[in-house]
Scaffold this motif. Sequence first.
Motif, PDB file in Angstrom:
ATOM      1  N   HIS A   5       0.828  -1.204   0.000  1.00  0.00           N
ATOM      2  CA  HIS A   5       0.000   0.000   0.000  1.00  0.00           C
ATOM      3  C   HIS A   5       0.866   1.260   0.000  1.00  0.00           C
ATOM      4  O   HIS A   5       0.557   2.236  -0.697  1.00  0.00           O
ATOM      5  CB  HIS A   5      -0.948   0.011   1.197  1.00  0.00           C
ATOM      6  N   VAL A   6       1.933   1.241   0.761  1.00  0.00           N
ATOM      7  CA  VAL A   6       2.816   2.419   0.810  1.00  0.00           C
ATOM      8  C   VAL A   6       3.510   2.609  -0.536  1.00  0.00           C
ATOM      9  O   VAL A   6       3.675   3.738  -0.996  1.00  0.00           O
ATOM     10  CB  VAL A   6       3.826   2.322   1.966  1.00  0.00           C
ATOM     11  N   GLU A   7       3.880   1.516  -1.186  1.00  0.00           N
ATOM     12  CA  GLU A   7       4.474   1.633  -2.525  1.00  0.00           C
ATOM     13  C   GLU A   7       3.485   2.265  -3.507  1.00  0.00           C
ATOM     14  O   GLU A   7       3.865   3.093  -4.335  1.00  0.00           O
ATOM     15  CB  GLU A   7       4.924   0.257  -3.029  1.00  0.00           C
ATOM     16  N   GLU A   8       2.232   1.885  -3.390  1.00  0.00           N
ATOM     17  CA  GLU A   8       1.204   2.483  -4.250  1.00  0.00           C
ATOM     18  C   GLU A   8       1.034   3.966  -3.919  1.00  0.00           C
ATOM     19  O   GLU A   8       0.861   4.801  -4.821  1.00  0.00           O
ATOM     20  CB  GLU A   8      -0.132   1.746  -4.079  1.00  0.00           C
ATOM     21  N   ALA A   9       1.127   4.310  -2.641  1.00  0.00           N
ATOM     22  CA  ALA A   9       1.056   5.715  -2.233  1.00  0.00           C
ATOM     23  C   ALA A   9       2.206   6.509  -2.841  1.00  0.00           C
ATOM     24  O   ALA A   9       2.009   7.629  -3.336  1.00  0.00           O
ATOM     25  CB  ALA A   9       1.087   5.823  -0.698  1.00  0.00           C
ATOM     26  N   ILE A  10       3.390   5.925  -2.830  1.00  0.00           N
ATOM     27  CA  ILE A  10       4.557   6.593  -3.423  1.00  0.00           C
ATOM     28  C   ILE A  10       4.325   6.856  -4.905  1.00  0.00           C
ATOM     29  O   ILE A  10       4.635   7.932  -5.419  1.00  0.00           O
ATOM     30  CB  ILE A  10       5.841   5.763  -3.195  1.00  0.00           C
ATOM     31  N   SER A  11       3.762   5.885  -5.584  1.00  0.00           N
ATOM     32  CA  SER A  11       3.471   6.046  -7.013  1.00  0.00           C
ATOM     33  C   SER A  11       2.557   7.249  -7.240  1.00  0.00           C
ATOM     34  O   SER A  11       2.796   8.066  -8.144  1.00  0.00           O
ATOM     35  CB  SER A  11       2.826   4.772  -7.549  1.00  0.00           C
ATOM     36  N   HIS A  12       1.533   7.386  -6.423  1.00  0.00           N
ATOM     37  CA  HIS A  12       0.614   8.522  -6.559  1.00  0.00           C
ATOM     38  C   HIS A  12       1.295   9.838  -6.179  1.00  0.00           C
ATOM     39  O   HIS A  12       1.057  10.864  -6.817  1.00  0.00           O
ATOM     40  CB  HIS A  12      -0.639   8.306  -5.713  1.00  0.00           C
ATOM     41  N   MET A  13       2.134   9.806  -5.163  1.00  0.00           N
ATOM     42  CA  MET A  13       2.842  11.033  -4.767  1.00  0.00           C
ATOM     43  C   MET A  13       3.717  11.538  -5.910  1.00  0.00           C
ATOM     44  O   MET A  13       3.792  12.740  -6.158  1.00  0.00           O
ATOM     45  CB  MET A  13       3.718  10.781  -3.533  1.00  0.00           C
ATOM     46  N   ARG A  14       4.382  10.616  -6.575  1.00  0.00           N
ATOM     47  CA  ARG A  14       5.265  11.006  -7.680  1.00  0.00           C
ATOM     48  C   ARG A  14       4.468  11.552  -8.862  1.00  0.00           C
ATOM     49  O   ARG A  14       4.977  12.375  -9.627  1.00  0.00           O
ATOM     50  CB  ARG A  14       6.133   9.828  -8.095  1.00  0.00           C
ATOM     51  N   GLN A  15       3.232  11.100  -9.018  1.00  0.00           N
ATOM     52  CA  GLN A  15       2.383  11.597 -10.100  1.00  0.00           C
ATOM     53  C   GLN A  15       1.722  12.924  -9.730  1.00  0.00           C
ATOM     54  O   GLN A  15       1.259  13.647 -10.610  1.00  0.00           O
ATOM     55  CB  GLN A  15       1.305  10.579 -10.433  1.00  0.00           C
ATOM     56  N   SER A  16       1.669  13.228  -8.461  1.00  0.00           N
ATOM     57  CA  SER A  16       1.026  14.452  -8.003  1.00  0.00           C
ATOM     58  C   SER A  16       1.726  15.678  -8.559  1.00  0.00           C
ATOM     59  O   SER A  16       2.940  15.805  -8.504  1.00  0.00           O
ATOM     60  CB  SER A  16       1.042  14.515  -6.466  1.00  0.00           C
ATOM     61  N   GLY A  17       0.941  16.545  -9.129  1.00  0.00           N
ATOM     62  CA  GLY A  17       1.500  17.786  -9.677  1.00  0.00           C
ATOM     63  C   GLY A  17       2.004  17.672 -11.092  1.00  0.00           C
ATOM     64  O   GLY A  17       2.311  18.669 -11.714  1.00  0.00           O
ATOM     65  N   SER A  18       2.097  16.451 -11.619  1.00  0.00           N
ATOM     66  CA  SER A  18       2.552  16.311 -12.998  1.00  0.00           C
ATOM     67  C   SER A  18       1.418  16.705 -13.936  1.00  0.00           C
ATOM     68  O   SER A  18       0.251  16.515 -13.643  1.00  0.00           O
ATOM     69  CB  SER A  18       3.019  14.884 -13.290  1.00  0.00           C
ATOM     70  N   LYS A  19       1.774  17.239 -15.053  1.00  0.00           N
ATOM     71  CA  LYS A  19       0.777  17.737 -16.014  1.00  0.00           C
ATOM     72  C   LYS A  19       0.697  16.816 -17.217  1.00  0.00           C
ATOM     73  O   LYS A  19       0.738  17.221 -18.354  1.00  0.00           O
ATOM     74  CB  LYS A  19       1.150  19.149 -16.474  1.00  0.00           C
ATOM     75  N   THR A  20       0.577  15.505 -16.939  1.00  0.00           N
ATOM     76  CA  THR A  20       0.476  14.559 -18.041  1.00  0.00           C
ATOM     77  C   THR A  20      -0.960  14.486 -18.530  1.00  0.00           C
ATOM     78  O   THR A  20      -1.891  14.467 -17.736  1.00  0.00           O
ATOM     79  CB  THR A  20       0.948  13.145 -17.610  1.00  0.00           C
ATOM     80  N   PRO A  21      -1.174  14.416 -19.831  1.00  0.00           N
ATOM     81  CA  PRO A  21      -2.537  14.310 -20.358  1.00  0.00           C
ATOM     82  C   PRO A  21      -3.113  12.934 -20.073  1.00  0.00           C
ATOM     83  O   PRO A  21      -2.400  11.940 -20.060  1.00  0.00           O
ATOM     84  CB  PRO A  21      -2.376  14.547 -21.857  1.00  0.00           C
ATOM     85  N   HIS A  22      -4.408  12.872 -19.846  1.00  0.00           N
ATOM     86  CA  HIS A  22      -5.080  11.588 -19.546  1.00  0.00           C
ATOM     87  C   HIS A  22      -5.798  11.068 -20.734  1.00  0.00           C
ATOM     88  O   HIS A  22      -6.431  11.595 -21.485  1.00  0.00           O
ATOM     89  CB  HIS A  22      -6.049  11.738 -18.374  1.00  0.00           C
TER      90      HIS A  22
END
Length: 116
Positions: free
Chosen positions: A99-116
């Motif tokens: 779960h913490v690894e998944e949290a890290i993944s989301h933290m790293r994506q936070s603030g990125s301006k990648t198109p969905h």
Amino acid sequence: MKAISTIIAIGMLAFFLSTQAFAADAGHKAEALEHAEEAVKHGKMGHAKDVLEHSKESLEHAKAASASGADAHMDEASKHLEEGIKHAEMGHADVATKHVEEAISHMRQSGSKTPH
């Protein structure tokens, strides 16, 4: 002339306040990430107690980052940290770590301006 200087002053104030909010958000995000990474290190060694401590610290900072305007990824990170904390409290270091690894993944994506 007076109106122009007033507009410039207001613009400068707005810029200053927005950079302060961004800096606070970035600081909390960095702290959240740092504690989450420590939690994972300990989780891989089977140290549920340390996973719990670092996950709680990470969650505090993740919530502070969310409160200061972070995106939905920080909210998701918080959810995974909460799940990790629950499992760490039960002594399930392996599940908590995932779960913490998944949290890290989301933290790293936070603030990125990648198109969905």
